[in-house]
Design an enzyme around this catalytic site. Structure first.
Site, mmCIF file in Angstrom:
data_model
loop_
_atom_site.group_PDB
_atom_site.id
_atom_site.type_symbol
_atom_site.label_atom_id
_atom_site.label_comp_id
_atom_site.label_asym_id
_atom_site.label_seq_id
_atom_site.Cartn_x
_atom_site.Cartn_y
_atom_site.Cartn_z
ATOM 1 N N ASP A 1 0.841 -1.262 -0.094
ATOM 2 C CA ASP A 1 0.012 -0.028 0.146
ATOM 3 C C ASP A 1 0.805 1.317 0.105
ATOM 4 O O ASP A 1 2.019 1.249 0.429
ATOM 5 C CB ASP A 1 -0.781 -0.111 1.254
ATOM 6 C CG ASP A 1 -0.148 0.263 2.426
ATOM 7 O OD1 ASP A 1 0.677 -0.868 2.652
ATOM 8 O OD2 ASP A 1 -0.595 0.779 3.479
ATOM 9 N N GLU B 1 0.138 -0.758 5.859
ATOM 10 C CA GLU B 1 1.341 -0.172 6.673
ATOM 11 C C GLU B 1 1.086 1.210 6.798
ATOM 12 O O GLU B 1 1.513 1.838 7.710
ATOM 13 C CB GLU B 1 2.535 -0.712 6.024
ATOM 14 C CG GLU B 1 3.867 -0.269 6.959
ATOM 15 C CD GLU B 1 4.317 1.088 6.925
ATOM 16 O OE1 GLU B 1 5.142 1.460 7.884
ATOM 17 O OE2 GLU B 1 3.805 1.718 5.945
#
Length: 379
Positions: A68, A132
């Site tokens: 991400d 994250e």
């Protein structure tokens, strides 16, 4: 052989802005599954996560990373489309190029080629998350929870975050400071600015509190850590009128703390200071505290020596062992097994025109490959 640069470009073309998967996890699942890894999707809370394992024997080496990315921001400010993965002048451009699709590509490529060319007497585990850059509660934590439930365990882990400030190979992170955020709401009674005695102004109490907090020297640093820091990050009243004493005011502080403190000790100090300021000015101050990670350190030893040796052999640079920077998912992995972080130069991460050198991605794969070889052949 698996090309880490081409894989980086493929991953950049997946628009995986948290919490969107964008095709990145599916891409890696297919690639690793086709290379003989047993893969499991460990999705939770709308977040896509991937667990991949090769082998059944001990020892077990793990890699951790995330696909991400943060939003690209102003698209007009980018030289190239942030999700195109353009290579120009020896660098690959795009959102996630540094943080950290290149790191994921490098360790995935290294892992696939290593088990194909020289299958080790041991196992490899890759944990890759899509959470994250977000809250983190349904990412690496979900993977670790699933591993505990299914009896999966790593002996050591490397997180592929960008760790080098400006020179490839210059820094390994062996720990991180903790992060605590305190939200203060001071409340009194609204009134006319010409008649302050008829009101209870929360602002002097809040200002006094913030001044005391900002003036406090938390510590002088410890063996592996720099001094802890406290930053005032916002002060808000929401009051557009200059002749009105507000009923409420809010402020936020963030503390990055070393192992001289715990979340409990810092929380006790913050609440005590808030109570003192509230009593002094006869107003109320409510305190809400959130902790996103505790400080930790992986003590230097055989594992860190292996990592340092692999980096120095491939780059000619002997890295320093550091605990600087913000937080990462290593703060979760450290409760599972010893963990360090090493990756590319992160100078442009989260910026417009994020990019990394192509040669560094290839070098990173070589470092990870050497580390795997040294890890599984050590005596």
């Amino acid at each position: 052989m698996t090309d880490p640069v081409a894989l980086t470009a493929e991953l950049i073309r997946c628009p995986s802005v948290t919490p969107a998967e964008g095709g990145a996890i599916a891409l890696l699942e297919a690639l690793l599954g086709g290379a003989g890894f047993v893969t499991n999707r460990v999705d939770r809370g709308g977040i896509a996560n991937l667990f991949a394992r090769w082998g059944d024997a001990a020892p077990v080496f793990g890699f951790n990373g995330h696909t991400d990315v943060v939003p690209p921001g102003d698209l007009q400010a980018w030289k190239h489309d942030p999700f195109e993965g353009v290579i120009e002048n020896g660098a690959i451009h795009g959102r996630g190029a540094a943080d950290m699709k290149s790191g994921v590509a490098a360790f995935v490529a290294a892992a696939i080629d290593f088990v194909t060319v020289s299958p080790p007497d041991g196992s490899l585990i890759l944990t890759i998350t899509g959470d994250e850059e977000g809250d983190g509660v349904d990412g690496t934590l979900a993977l670790l929870d699933w591993m505990a439930e299914t009896g999966q365990r790593m002996d050591h882990c490397l997180v592929g975050e960008p760790t080098c400030p400006s020179v490839m190979g210059e820094m390994v992170k062996i720990g991180r400071r903790g992060s605590l955020t305190a939200h203060f709401t001071a409340y009194g009674a609204q009134g006319h600015a010409a008649y302050p005695a008829r009101a209870r102004n929360p602002l002097p109490a809040l200002v006094r509190l913030l001044d005391r907090l900002a003036a406090r020297r938390l510590d002088k640093g410890t063996g592996h850590f720099d001094p802890s820091t406290l930053a005032l990050t916002t002060i808000d009243t929401g009051n557009p009128a200059s002749n009105v004493i507000p009923a409420e005011a809010r402020a936020t502080v963030n503390i990055r703390f070393n192992d001289a403190h715990t979340p409990a000790s810092l929380s006790e100090w913050l609440e005590k200071e808030a109570d003192l300021a509230a009593a002094e000015f006869r107003v109320g101050i409510a305190t809400r505290i959130s902790v996103s990670g505790e400080s930790f350190v992986t003590e230097p030893g055989p594992f860190t020596d292996l990592v340092v040796g692999a980096i120095e052999a491939e780059t000619g640079v002997r890295p320093t062992l550091s605990t600087s920077g913000g937080t990462s998912d290593a703060r979760f992995v450290k409760d599972h097994c010893p963990v360090v972080e090493f990756g590319l130069v992160g100078a442009t991460m989260h910026q417009v025109n994020e990019r990394v050198e192509v040669a560094h991605i290839e070098q990173l794969k070589a470092i990870y490959t050497r580390l795997l070889r040294d890890y599984f052949t050590r005596k």
